[in-house]
Motif scaffolding. Sequence first.
Motif, PDB file in Angstrom:
ATOM      1  N   ALA A 151       0.841  -1.197   0.000  1.00 47.94           N
ATOM      2  CA  ALA A 151       0.000   0.000   0.000  1.00 47.94           C
ATOM      3  C   ALA A 151       0.876   1.247   0.000  1.00 47.94           C
ATOM      4  O   ALA A 151       1.777   1.386   0.827  1.00 47.94           O
ATOM      5  CB  ALA A 151      -0.899  -0.005   1.232  1.00 47.94           C
ATOM      6  N   PRO A 152       0.601   2.209  -0.910  1.00 50.88           N
ATOM      7  CA  PRO A 152       1.409   3.432  -0.960  1.00 50.88           C
ATOM      8  C   PRO A 152       0.972   4.402   0.132  1.00 50.88           C
ATOM      9  O   PRO A 152      -0.191   4.402   0.548  1.00 50.88           O
ATOM     10  CB  PRO A 152       1.085   3.991  -2.349  1.00 50.88           C
ATOM     11  CG  PRO A 152      -0.311   3.535  -2.606  1.00 50.88           C
ATOM     12  CD  PRO A 152      -0.430   2.178  -1.950  1.00 50.88           C
ATOM     13  N   PRO A 153       1.859   5.253   0.611  1.00 50.10           N
ATOM     14  CA  PRO A 153       1.451   6.284   1.569  1.00 50.10           C
ATOM     15  C   PRO A 153       0.600   7.348   0.877  1.00 50.10           C
ATOM     16  O   PRO A 153       0.663   7.526  -0.340  1.00 50.10           O
ATOM     17  CB  PRO A 153       2.782   6.849   2.061  1.00 50.10           C
ATOM     18  CG  PRO A 153       3.748   6.573   0.957  1.00 50.10           C
ATOM     19  CD  PRO A 153       3.305   5.285   0.334  1.00 50.10           C
ATOM     20  N   LEU A 154      -0.188   8.073   1.670  1.00 47.76           N
ATOM     21  CA  LEU A 154      -1.088   9.091   1.113  1.00 47.76           C
ATOM     22  C   LEU A 154      -0.289  10.173   0.391  1.00 47.76           C
ATOM     23  O   LEU A 154      -0.738  10.690  -0.642  1.00 47.76           O
ATOM     24  CB  LEU A 154      -1.942   9.700   2.238  1.00 47.76           C
ATOM     25  CG  LEU A 154      -2.913  10.806   1.815  1.00 47.76           C
ATOM     26  CD1 LEU A 154      -3.917  10.298   0.797  1.00 47.76           C
ATOM     27  CD2 LEU A 154      -3.641  11.368   3.046  1.00 47.76           C
ATOM     28  N   ARG A 155       0.895  10.541   0.911  1.00 55.70           N
ATOM     29  CA  ARG A 155       1.699  11.573   0.260  1.00 55.70           C
ATOM     30  C   ARG A 155       2.083  11.159  -1.149  1.00 55.70           C
ATOM     31  O   ARG A 155       2.072  11.985  -2.059  1.00 55.70           O
ATOM     32  CB  ARG A 155       2.958  11.839   1.092  1.00 55.70           C
ATOM     33  CG  ARG A 155       3.893  12.875   0.481  1.00 55.70           C
ATOM     34  CD  ARG A 155       5.102  13.109   1.348  1.00 55.70           C
ATOM     35  NE  ARG A 155       4.714  13.611   2.663  1.00 55.70           N
ATOM     36  CZ  ARG A 155       5.589  13.880   3.635  1.00 55.70           C
ATOM     37  NH1 ARG A 155       6.885  13.661   3.434  1.00 55.70           N
ATOM     38  NH2 ARG A 155       5.163  14.345   4.800  1.00 55.70           N
ATOM     39  N   GLU A 156       2.399   9.889  -1.327  1.00 54.28           N
ATOM     40  CA  GLU A 156       2.761   9.411  -2.663  1.00 54.28           C
ATOM     41  C   GLU A 156       1.568   9.494  -3.616  1.00 54.28           C
ATOM     42  O   GLU A 156       1.725   9.833  -4.794  1.00 54.28           O
ATOM     43  CB  GLU A 156       3.276   7.978  -2.574  1.00 54.28           C
ATOM     44  CG  GLU A 156       3.776   7.420  -3.913  1.00 54.28           C
ATOM     45  CD  GLU A 156       4.323   6.019  -3.787  1.00 54.28           C
ATOM     46  OE1 GLU A 156       4.463   5.348  -4.821  1.00 54.28           O
ATOM     47  OE2 GLU A 156       4.601   5.596  -2.640  1.00 54.28           O
ATOM     48  N   VAL A 157       0.370   9.200  -3.107  1.00 54.63           N
ATOM     49  CA  VAL A 157      -0.836   9.292  -3.943  1.00 54.63           C
ATOM     50  C   VAL A 157      -1.077  10.739  -4.348  1.00 54.63           C
ATOM     51  O   VAL A 157      -1.410  11.044  -5.509  1.00 54.63           O
ATOM     52  CB  VAL A 157      -2.057   8.730  -3.186  1.00 54.63           C
ATOM     53  CG1 VAL A 157      -3.328   8.880  -4.021  1.00 54.63           C
ATOM     54  CG2 VAL A 157      -1.831   7.279  -2.822  1.00 54.63           C
ATOM     55  N   LEU A 158      -0.893  11.667  -3.401  1.00 52.12           N
ATOM     56  CA  LEU A 158      -1.081  13.082  -3.702  1.00 52.12           C
ATOM     57  C   LEU A 158      -0.077  13.552  -4.744  1.00 52.12           C
ATOM     58  O   LEU A 158      -0.428  14.290  -5.679  1.00 52.12           O
ATOM     59  CB  LEU A 158      -0.964  13.906  -2.416  1.00 52.12           C
ATOM     60  CG  LEU A 158      -1.095  15.423  -2.571  1.00 52.12           C
ATOM     61  CD1 LEU A 158      -2.460  15.790  -3.157  1.00 52.12           C
ATOM     62  CD2 LEU A 158      -0.900  16.115  -1.221  1.00 52.12           C
ATOM     63  N   ASN A 159       1.201  13.145  -4.614  1.00 53.75           N
ATOM     64  CA  ASN A 159       2.215  13.524  -5.596  1.00 53.75           C
ATOM     65  C   ASN A 159       1.884  12.976  -6.979  1.00 53.75           C
ATOM     66  O   ASN A 159       2.034  13.670  -7.994  1.00 53.75           O
ATOM     67  CB  ASN A 159       3.594  13.024  -5.144  1.00 53.75           C
ATOM     68  CG  ASN A 159       4.122  13.792  -3.948  1.00 53.75           C
ATOM     69  OD1 ASN A 159       3.747  14.946  -3.743  1.00 53.75           O
ATOM     70  ND2 ASN A 159       4.975  13.161  -3.162  1.00 53.75           N
ATOM     71  N   ALA A 160       1.398  11.744  -7.017  1.00 50.88           N
ATOM     72  CA  ALA A 160       1.028  11.149  -8.303  1.00 50.88           C
ATOM     73  C   ALA A 160      -0.130  11.906  -8.942  1.00 50.88           C
ATOM     74  O   ALA A 160      -0.169  12.106 -10.167  1.00 50.88           O
ATOM     75  CB  ALA A 160       0.661   9.682  -8.109  1.00 50.88           C
ATOM     76  N   ALA A 161      -1.083  12.373  -8.122  1.00 49.12           N
ATOM     77  CA  ALA A 161      -2.223  13.128  -8.648  1.00 49.12           C
ATOM     78  C   ALA A 161      -1.772  14.468  -9.216  1.00 49.12           C
ATOM     79  O   ALA A 161      -2.232  14.908 -10.276  1.00 49.12           O
ATOM     80  CB  ALA A 161      -3.265  13.337  -7.558  1.00 49.12           C
ATOM     81  N   LEU A 162      -0.843  15.133  -8.513  1.00 54.24           N
ATOM     82  CA  LEU A 162      -0.360  16.426  -8.970  1.00 54.24           C
ATOM     83  C   LEU A 162       0.495  16.308 -10.233  1.00 54.24           C
ATOM     84  O   LEU A 162       0.644  17.273 -10.992  1.00 54.24           O
ATOM     85  CB  LEU A 162       0.439  17.104  -7.860  1.00 54.24           C
ATOM     86  CG  LEU A 162      -0.369  17.507  -6.606  1.00 54.24           C
ATOM     87  CD1 LEU A 162       0.556  18.061  -5.536  1.00 54.24           C
ATOM     88  CD2 LEU A 162      -1.437  18.529  -6.968  1.00 54.24           C
ATOM     89  N   GLN A 163       1.040  15.143 -10.470  1.00 56.51           N
ATOM     90  CA  GLN A 163       1.860  14.943 -11.655  1.00 56.51           C
ATOM     91  C   GLN A 163       1.076  14.402 -12.847  1.00 56.51           C
ATOM     92  O   GLN A 163       1.619  14.273 -13.940  1.00 56.51           O
ATOM     93  CB  GLN A 163       3.001  13.965 -11.321  1.00 56.51           C
ATOM     94  CG  GLN A 163       3.996  14.504 -10.307  1.00 56.51           C
ATOM     95  CD  GLN A 163       5.024  13.465  -9.882  1.00 56.51           C
ATOM     96  OE1 GLN A 163       5.089  12.377 -10.454  1.00 56.51           O
ATOM     97  NE2 GLN A 163       5.819  13.804  -8.867  1.00 56.51           N
ATOM     98  N   SER A 164      -0.228  14.118 -12.620  1.00 54.06           N
ATOM     99  CA  SER A 164      -1.079  13.582 -13.690  1.00 54.06           C
ATOM    100  C   SER A 164      -1.833  14.715 -14.359  1.00 54.06           C
ATOM    101  O   SER A 164      -2.730  15.324 -13.752  1.00 54.06           O
ATOM    102  CB  SER A 164      -2.059  12.548 -13.118  1.00 54.06           C
ATOM    103  OG  SER A 164      -2.981  12.152 -14.092  1.00 54.06           O
ATOM    104  N   THR A 165      -1.451  15.035 -15.608  1.00 53.19           N
ATOM    105  CA  THR A 165      -2.109  16.132 -16.312  1.00 53.19           C
ATOM    106  C   THR A 165      -3.598  15.863 -16.501  1.00 53.19           C
ATOM    107  O   THR A 165      -4.439  16.746 -16.315  1.00 53.19           O
ATOM    108  CB  THR A 165      -1.447  16.343 -17.692  1.00 53.19           C
ATOM    109  OG1 THR A 165      -0.057  16.571 -17.506  1.00 53.19           O
ATOM    110  CG2 THR A 165      -2.083  17.512 -18.407  1.00 53.19           C
ATOM    111  N   GLY A 166      -3.943  14.638 -16.848  1.00 56.67           N
ATOM    112  CA  GLY A 166      -5.344  14.294 -17.050  1.00 56.67           C
ATOM    113  C   GLY A 166      -6.165  14.473 -15.793  1.00 56.67           C
ATOM    114  O   GLY A 166      -7.281  15.020 -15.828  1.00 56.67           O
ATOM    115  N   SER A 167      -5.641  14.024 -14.663  1.00 56.68           N
ATOM    116  CA  SER A 167      -6.370  14.161 -13.404  1.00 56.68           C
ATOM    117  C   SER A 167      -6.535  15.624 -13.018  1.00 56.68           C
ATOM    118  O   SER A 167      -7.589  16.031 -12.511  1.00 56.68           O
ATOM    119  CB  SER A 167      -5.638  13.405 -12.287  1.00 56.68           C
ATOM    120  OG  SER A 167      -5.638  12.014 -12.537  1.00 56.68           O
ATOM    121  N   LEU A 168      -5.486  16.440 -13.264  1.00 56.72           N
ATOM    122  CA  LEU A 168      -5.585  17.864 -12.938  1.00 56.72           C
ATOM    123  C   LEU A 168      -6.645  18.558 -13.808  1.00 56.72           C
ATOM    124  O   LEU A 168      -7.404  19.395 -13.322  1.00 56.72           O
ATOM    125  CB  LEU A 168      -4.231  18.537 -13.123  1.00 56.72           C
ATOM    126  CG  LEU A 168      -3.149  18.167 -12.095  1.00 56.72           C
ATOM    127  CD1 LEU A 168      -1.822  18.852 -12.444  1.00 56.72           C
ATOM    128  CD2 LEU A 168      -3.598  18.576 -10.686  1.00 56.72           C
TER     129      LEU A 168
END
Length: 614
Positions: free
Chosen positions: A397-414
């Motif tokens: 399981a990834p930590p929440l911080r890693e999930v947040l970083n992945a979201a901020l780096q995803s152009t589509g999600s942004l």
Amino acid sequence: MAVRATDVSHGPGLLPPRTRERRRGLHTPRETPPAKPMVSWYDPEVLAKTGLKALLSATIGQQADRRLLDAVARPQPLAFDYSVDSDGEAREELWLDYVSDLGDGWNSTYAVASAVMAPTLDLADATGKVHPTEGGDVLVFGGDEVYPTASVEEYQARTVVPYAAALNRRRHRPHLFAVPGNHDWYDGLVSFTRLFCQGRRSDGWHTRQRRSYFALKLPHGWWLLGTDMQLESDLDAFQVEFFQKVAAQMDREDRIILCNAEPAWIKQQVKPRAGRGFLDHNIDFLEQKILGKRVSVFLAGDLHHYRRHENAEGRQKIVAGGGGAFLHPTHLPRVDTRPGGFVLKQCYPSQETSRRLTWRNLLFTAINPWFAAFMGGVYALLGWGVAANLNEGAVAAPPLREVLNAALQSTGSLLLAAGTLVGTIAFADDRRGRRWRQVAGGVHGAVHLVLALLLTWGVSSIAAPLAGGLQWSLGRDFLSGLLLFGGGALVGPLVVGLYLLLSLNVFSCHPNEAFSSLSIPDWKNFLRLHFDKDGQLTVFPVGLRRVPRRWQRGRSPEEPVWVPDPDDHRATPPALIEPPIVIGRSKAPPLTLDTGQSEPAFVTPDEQVLAGPV
């Protein structure tokens, strides 16, 4: 006489035939009516079609106002005269029914139609006293005759068929006059004009009007005027001139019932920040300068409930929009008292009941399943790309911080997150101003984004164990998408429902959105008006607390085509919402104006023969 015949006794100790057949296993499936369900306003398809129709109708209304064309091409008598009978003798009395906001679900629309079309109707008030009434010779539709948008097919299925089946030759067909509402304008008034303004007959009524506005001359100096406010609360110049000429035909002591599609006296108070545009002055000019104190009763629909205001002079402002459409709340802000001394006398349902019904929005997911599927898709798109990136790493399981970083780096999600915020801000109610809209919409959108992030984190944590610890990322991606969709379908609508609940019950916003989501078919109403031999008007406000949900074919000519199933024990009969309202002459003198040119002639119902198939 009751609306439906009472059951015949089957003798002591005997069961009704249908019950005996059931117990012997001989019961055959009952025949069902051609029922249309209540409009699901949060169905993505309905939202898209309605939005497109509204956009197109606004364009058509601005570029080609049909009322201006009809005023030139379709002459209409100055007034239809119901003050005399077919022999030219003065009528001593007249019954008239007023129904507004109909043509939605079958159960609600047909239940009201069955009561309206009954030859007689005995109505009990709260004390148990029974008031006998008769079906109206004249039927007035007060606006929004079909939902969700106007078309020949929708009118036929949701309006024409229910009223024809409800009448079923039980009495004479009433003369019908219809006031257009905004939903009737969604196709530029084309279908409305074809159905109501071309002299057509159906098995439920006769139509006589030639334009979308009209005047009826009633017994003992009473008049009923129906306006067309189009889509911008505007009365065009031809229409104002028409009513000027009608006013010139009135005597000084005549009294008026004015029917508008919308209750301006409420809407101007509910949305005070919206201000009043220059188009609103045409309505003010009609009410204040042309008709003046002659107006004893203001009738309107658009709000799908019953609400009555009265002033010290006995004038009435009544909203009766319960002809079949979904219920609107009655606990609206700032509408208990009105400018000019109009005070709230009654509303149906009660404000306490209305506030309690708002809590049903917590069941938003179950009530609006297609919207739940839509929100599942939104949440899946918001988190799927992030979950896919995380699936390429370790199974743990990834930590929440890693999930947040992945979201901020995803152009589509942004981009999707930005679109979500724009959508929720656009959806927010603006009655408290632009700043409120931005804050409320922003908070609403932010909650969705935070939950989507937490859901993505949770899915990323359990996707691998649920997939059996597979290192194959594509399988985990597919499972992640399903979990995101399922979680979003449950959580997303719940957030919307909670937002609507708090908006209405705490901040007095979103009254339409918070109740259209519920599609409540109950608490319907219509008005039955009686002009008696003494020139007195009595208004009977008729309510149906719970409409039937099951129907069976009628078995006698005295019944409509479909009658309530006796096994539907929760259905309630029509009853008075409040005691009959007796209205005499206005206490203040009417306004007199020199209206200039006048036209002759009233046309009696028998002088104009209108025919043609629906």
